[in-house]
Design an enzyme around this catalytic site. Structure first.
Site, short mmCIF file in Angstrom:
data_model
loop_
_atom_site.label_atom_id
_atom_site.label_comp_id
_atom_site.label_asym_id
_atom_site.label_seq_id
_atom_site.Cartn_x
_atom_site.Cartn_y
_atom_site.Cartn_z
N LYS A 1 0.87 -1.17 0.00
CA LYS A 1 0.00 0.00 0.00
C LYS A 1 0.91 1.22 0.00
CE LYS A 1 -4.35 0.98 2.27
NZ LYS A 1 -4.99 1.38 1.05
N1 PMP Z 1 -7.47 -2.55 -2.95
C1 PMP Z 1 -6.75 -1.40 -2.87
C2 PMP Z 1 -5.78 -1.10 -3.96
C3 PMP Z 1 -6.92 -0.52 -1.78
O1 PMP Z 1 -6.24 0.63 -1.70
C4 PMP Z 1 -7.86 -0.86 -0.77
C5 PMP Z 1 -8.09 0.10 0.40
N2 PMP Z 1 -7.17 -0.13 1.43
C6 PMP Z 1 -8.57 -2.07 -0.87
C7 PMP Z 1 -8.35 -2.88 -1.98
C8 PMP Z 1 -9.51 -2.50 0.22
O2 PMP Z 1 -8.78 -2.83 1.37
P1 PMP Z 1 -9.38 -2.73 2.84
O3 PMP Z 1 -10.58 -3.61 2.87
O4 PMP Z 1 -8.31 -3.18 3.75
O5 PMP Z 1 -9.76 -1.29 3.05
#
Ligand code: PMP
Length: 323
Positions: free
Chosen positions: A174
């Site tokens: 991330k």
């Molecule tokens: N994919 C990406 C590329 C993201 O940035 C996110 C947001 N964090 C998600 C999926 C969803 O992840 P989460 O459920 O942990 O928010």
């Protein structure tokens, strides 16, 4: 000569909040970096974003441990030499929530504040900033224009080669740089009247949205989601898979062709901000009867019970903030 010490006063532009930065409390308006800092110029900032919920036992952070683990993994994938441990970060998160009552979201960032000339920094000291706030009251409400919240999504499958998931650092990281290509594609889709996009991987299989994971329900009633290889390991994705298994809904993590989305009985996206977010059309084709389907509604309701501390089976996913 008299010396006047100016205290920063919260104005409508500056929320009255304090960030935890490298162990110090810093007012919102002073939480800045130099425009030439490495993380701003090279996109090397790593972050994680989690949610805070009101529960019968007070405020709680949802799946704090998993978010911090993912944050450490992102730092490792990018090569940021972070010197803080998981338990140290978890306790700093809870301190930050405690210091900022009324927060519903928390962003934790690791970045290189140093002004650098090369891609490899000479000064590789990593700073950590933790901010707890209410995205609506503290940020969106202060903007002159606001994107309306859409309860249901019109989705576009982005197949352009240059926007594929392969042109980034591993999707499991991330890191700010990974969001530039999806941002460009989603911006274009917004102008064309769509709410959200789904990206495909280098082989043309479905991957994920810019900040969401993707699920569909096929004609057999099975819940399907793209496998882990080319997606961020969303905490909501993992939660929905675990809840579906618990509720007796068959789940598959598989490679999916774009056509599977057009044929799906139900489609939804997941993310910390969105929770379980129904999709009502894909590439202008209506999904089902154009309304959230039964599996989507069932999982959304279960997810909401869990995050708000109303399902004792999953209370261990909540980290309570003792005040
Ligand atoms: N994919 C990406 C590329 C993201 O940035 C996110 C947001 N964090 C998600 C999926 C969803 O992840 P989460 O459920 O942990 O928010």
């Amino acid at each position: 000569m008299r010396c006047v010490i100016l205290r920063a006063v919260a104005t409508p532009e500056t929320p009255d909040r304090r960030l935890w930065i490298d162990g110090e409390w810093v007012p919102w308006e002073r939480a800045t970096v130099h425009v030439l800092s490495h993380s701003l110029q090279r996109g090397s900032l790593v972050f994680d974003y989690m949610s805070i919920h009101g529960t019968p036992r007070g405020d709680a952070v949802f799946r704090l441990h998993e978010h911090v683990e993912r944050f450490l993994l992102s730092c490792a994938l990018v090569g940021l030499p972070l010197e803080r441990s998981g338990p140290e970060l978890e306790s700093a998160v809870l301190d930050t929530v405690r210091a900022n009552p009324g927060s519903t979201a928390l962003k934790m960032s690791a970045y290189l504040p140093s002004v650098e000339v090369d891609v490899v920094p000479v000064d590789d000291r990593v700073s950590v900033a933790i901010a707890a706030y209410d995205p609506v009251a503290d940020i969106l409400a202060r903007k002159a224009t606001r994107a309306p919240f859409k309860p249901e999504l019109r989705l576009w499958i982005e197949k352009e080669r240059r926007n594929r998931r392969s042109d980034i650092l591993p999707a499991q990281a991330k890191v700010a740089a990974n969001y530039t290509s999806p941002m460009a594609a989603k911006w274009k889709a917004r102008q064309a009247g769509y709410d959200e996009i789904v990206l495909v991987d280098e082989d043309g299989y479905l991957a994920e949205g810019p900040t969401t994971n993707l699920f569909l329900v096929n004609a057999e009633g099975e819940l399907c989601t793209p496998s882990e290889r080319n997606v961020l390991l969303g905490i909501t994705r993992r939660t929905v898979i675990e809840l579906a298994k618990h509720d007796g809904i068959p789940v598959q993590e598989v490679s999916l062709e774009p056509q599977a989305l057009h044929d799906a009985a139900e489609v939804f996206m997941t993310g910390t901000t969105a929770g379980v977010w129904p999709v009502v059309s894909v590439d202008d084709k209506t999904v089902g009867d154009g309304r959230p389907g039964p599996v989507t509604i069932r999982l959304r309701e279960h997810f909401e019970r869990v995050v708000s501390g109303r399902d004792p089976d999953f209370e261990h996913w909540l980290s309570y903030v003792e005040r």
